[in-house]
Design a protein around this motif. Structure first.
Motif, short mmCIF file in Angstrom:
data_model
loop_
_atom_site.label_atom_id
_atom_site.label_comp_id
_atom_site.label_asym_id
_atom_site.label_seq_id
_atom_site.Cartn_x
_atom_site.Cartn_y
_atom_site.Cartn_z
N GLY A 90 -3.06 -15.20 -1.19
CA GLY A 90 -4.23 -15.73 -0.34
C GLY A 90 -5.22 -14.54 0.24
O GLY A 90 -4.44 -13.50 0.24
N PHE A 91 -6.02 -15.11 0.76
CA PHE A 91 -6.78 -13.91 1.44
C PHE A 91 -7.65 -14.39 2.63
O PHE A 91 -8.14 -15.49 2.64
N ASP A 92 -7.24 -13.66 3.67
CA ASP A 92 -7.78 -13.92 5.18
C ASP A 92 -7.68 -12.57 6.08
O ASP A 92 -7.18 -11.49 5.43
N ASN A 93 -8.15 -12.70 7.04
CA ASN A 93 -8.30 -11.25 8.15
C ASN A 93 -6.93 -10.98 8.23
O ASN A 93 -6.70 -9.82 8.27
N TYR A 94 -5.72 -11.71 8.41
CA TYR A 94 -4.61 -11.22 8.91
C TYR A 94 -4.04 -10.61 7.54
O TYR A 94 -3.23 -9.66 7.55
N LYS A 95 -4.09 -11.18 6.25
CA LYS A 95 -3.45 -10.61 4.96
C LYS A 95 -4.09 -9.19 4.70
O LYS A 95 -3.53 -8.30 4.27
N MET A 96 -5.41 -9.32 4.88
CA MET A 96 -6.17 -8.06 4.84
C MET A 96 -5.79 -7.02 5.57
O MET A 96 -5.41 -5.76 5.24
N LEU A 97 -5.47 -7.25 6.98
CA LEU A 97 -4.92 -6.34 8.01
C LEU A 97 -3.35 -6.01 7.45
O LEU A 97 -2.95 -4.51 7.55
N ALA A 98 -2.75 -6.55 6.98
CA ALA A 98 -1.21 -6.47 6.60
C ALA A 98 -1.39 -5.52 5.31
O ALA A 98 -0.64 -4.58 5.31
N TYR A 99 -2.46 -5.72 4.43
CA TYR A 99 -2.48 -4.73 3.31
C TYR A 99 -2.68 -3.36 3.69
O TYR A 99 -2.26 -2.49 3.21
N PHE A 100 -3.80 -3.25 4.81
CA PHE A 100 -4.34 -2.11 5.35
C PHE A 100 -3.19 -1.36 6.13
O PHE A 100 -2.91 -0.24 5.83
N LYS A 101 -2.33 -2.09 6.48
CA LYS A 101 -1.14 -1.37 7.38
C LYS A 101 -0.24 -0.83 6.72
O LYS A 101 0.33 0.46 6.72
N LYS A 102 0.25 -1.57 5.45
CA LYS A 102 1.00 -0.98 4.52
C LYS A 102 0.42 0.41 3.73
O LYS A 102 1.16 0.85 3.26
N ALA A 103 -0.82 0.00 3.38
CA ALA A 103 -1.49 1.19 2.68
C ALA A 103 -1.60 2.43 3.37
O ALA A 103 -1.74 3.34 3.01
N LEU A 104 -1.66 2.61 4.79
CA LEU A 104 -2.25 3.47 5.65
C LEU A 104 -1.36 4.91 5.61
O LEU A 104 -2.03 5.91 5.36
N PRO A 105 -0.17 4.87 5.29
CA PRO A 105 0.74 5.99 5.28
C PRO A 105 0.25 6.69 3.87
O PRO A 105 0.06 7.86 3.71
N TYR A 106 0.29 5.82 2.80
CA TYR A 106 -0.01 6.60 1.51
C TYR A 106 -1.34 7.29 1.12
O TYR A 106 -1.60 7.95 0.87
#
Length: 298
Positions: free
Chosen positions: A232-248
């Protein structure tokens, strides 16, 4: 690519063109790289997590193994760029063409065989790339020659554009004949291509590429990845994606900053930048294609 995203992309594109009228050539270059390094790099920063998600159907692979495989592929592409740059550049352009076309058309159900559909993805994406190249020939030649360390004939870009244009017209005509829904949409899609032509003609190479890459490719891809990874897509899922992507994402940015300070000649940096982009694009393209296939199976 949904029509909602396409409308946002059109507005964003012309806003960027308007902003460009106030920017010097150097500022346009800087803002172009900033766009690519932000959402452009971010949309591929979670490839390891996406790999993990895709591999779960066959048994979860250890994280270090996945990371090792991914880094090995990236290093292999960089190695090929060093030893056979023209061959590597051809593979990069071909892979990017299919990737761009697939992202743009995946949500449109083409009533044709898989072979015709996949060929259309490739030809459409290659036409967009050829359009960018032929409208910025001098800048493209400088970057290509910095990569291959040799002269590159201008006529090669002309041949590419005309050959791909003819192939695109033939394939589009065929699909318009056999597919009523495609026939109804094609005029709108041709209008989008006209928008691309205006963007590429008015902008510099980097700024024009950044506008297309971010607003017509990366943001729709981010949306699709978040929906797939988090159901799904919402603000919380988008934030979760960004948190995981941040180190890479940070590692990629630091690497490119290091390359910039090592090679401050802008032409050399442009060549190295696109070589780096190629190295991460090829495995990313494969993963996104796998993602779309798995979504279709579900």
């Amino acid at each position: 690519m949904s029509y909602k995203f396409k409308n946002i992309s059109i507005v964003s594109s012309f806003v960027c063109l308007w902003l460009a009228s106030f920017l010097t050539a150097n500022l346009e270059l800087i803002f172009g790289f900033l766009l690519i390094l932000s959402f452009g790099m971010l949309h591929g920063a979670n490839d390891i997590i996406l790999f993990d998600k895709l591999s779960k159907s066959k048994g979860k692979l250890p994280y270090l193994l996945m990371l090792s495989v991914y880094i090995s592929v990236v290093l292999l592409v960089l190695f090929v760029f060093y030893w056979a740059p023209l061959f590597a550049l051809t593979i990069f352009v071909s892979g990017s063409a299919y990737h761009f076309g697939e992202q743009h058309w995946e949500h449109e159900s083409l009533k044709s065989t898989d072979l015709i559909t996949y060929t259309f993805y490739f030809i459409y994406g290659l036409f967009v790339i050829a359009l960018l190249l032929i409208l910025n020939t001098s800048q493209v030649i400088a970057i290509v020659e910095s990569i291959i360390k040799d002269q590159f004939p201008v006529v090669a870009i002309d041949y590419l554009f005309y050959t791909v244009s003819i192939s695109f017209v033939i394939l589009t005509t065929y699909l318009a004949i056999i597919d009523v829904d495609f026939r109804r949409r094609i005029w709108q899609e041709l209008l989008y291509l006209l928008v691309f032509a205006v963007i590429f003609k008015v902008s510099s190479l980097i700024w024009g590429f950044a506008i297309y890459f971010i607003f017509w490719h990366s943001l729709p891809s981010l949306y699709d990845q978040i929906k797939f990874m988090y159901n799904g897509f919402d603000n919380y899922k988008m934030l979760a994606y960004f948190k995981k992507a941040l180190p890479y994402w940070l590692i990629s940015i630091l690497g490119l900053i290091g390359i910039y300070f090592m090679f401050k000649d802008m032409t050399i940096f442009n060549g190295l930048f696109f070589s780096f982009l190629a190295a991460v694009t090829l495995p990313h393209s494969f993963l996104i294609s796998r993602m779309f296939k798995q979504v279709k199976k579900k």
